[in-house]
Design an enzyme around this catalytic site. Sequence first.
Site, PDB file in Angstrom:
ATOM      1  N   CYS A  64      13.934   3.688 -16.964  1.00 14.62           N
ATOM      2  CA  CYS A  64      13.171   3.120 -15.577  1.00 14.62           C
ATOM      3  C   CYS A  64      12.584   1.704 -15.740  1.00 14.62           C
ATOM      4  O   CYS A  64      12.126   1.309 -16.938  1.00 14.62           O
ATOM      5  CB  CYS A  64      12.140   4.143 -15.043  1.00 14.62           C
ATOM      6  SG  CYS A  64      12.831   5.668 -14.482  1.00 14.62           S
ATOM      7  N   GLU A  65      12.661   0.792 -14.943  1.00 11.58           N
ATOM      8  CA  GLU A  65      12.055  -0.632 -14.814  1.00 11.58           C
ATOM      9  C   GLU A  65      10.746  -0.249 -14.820  1.00 11.58           C
ATOM     10  O   GLU A  65       9.971  -1.100 -15.530  1.00 11.58           O
ATOM     11  CB  GLU A  65      12.458  -1.308 -13.596  1.00 11.58           C
ATOM     12  CG  GLU A  65      12.184  -2.657 -13.639  1.00 11.58           C
ATOM     13  CD  GLU A  65      12.563  -3.386 -12.473  1.00 11.58           C
ATOM     14  OE1 GLU A  65      12.030  -3.465 -11.317  1.00 11.58           O
ATOM     15  OE2 GLU A  65      13.946  -3.823 -12.480  1.00 11.58           O
TER      16      GLU A  65
END
Length: 151
Positions: A64-65
């Site tokens: 996930c960013e």
Amino acid sequence: MLNPSATPSPLLFLPLSDELIEAVNLIEQAYSWQDKYRQIMLLGKLIPPLAAEFKHADAQVKGCESQAWLYHHRLNGQHFYLADSDARIVKGLIGLLLANCQGKTTEQIHQFDVKQYFDRLGLSGQLSPSRTNGLTALAQAIVAYTHDVST
């Protein structure tokens, strides 16, 4: 597979509220990307925040960013999740995933196709590649938990 050192009480793993389900319905009914985006942000506000004590690195979903945490509890053959993110849009997207996986059986979760679902909602082309990768990582973590007999 995530193996959090400190996990939330099983009493916190609950079915989704009617309000959250209704928010998902509003996203499905929205026609424009702006309306969908606004509804996703509102959906994220309906997901209870995860206590700081449970925001461990070993509960983070990799890929996930932004930061996202996921916990799992199995009860009577059904899977329940607690999740949170430091990004409002991701928290709303988590809500969409939970709406399709919370309280479901292993078979139902395995049949859920996140790409097809987000295509149907008209979200796939609107999300950045990094958001799409993060969403895929979250969906894979949800499925991976169905294989873990210790949770």
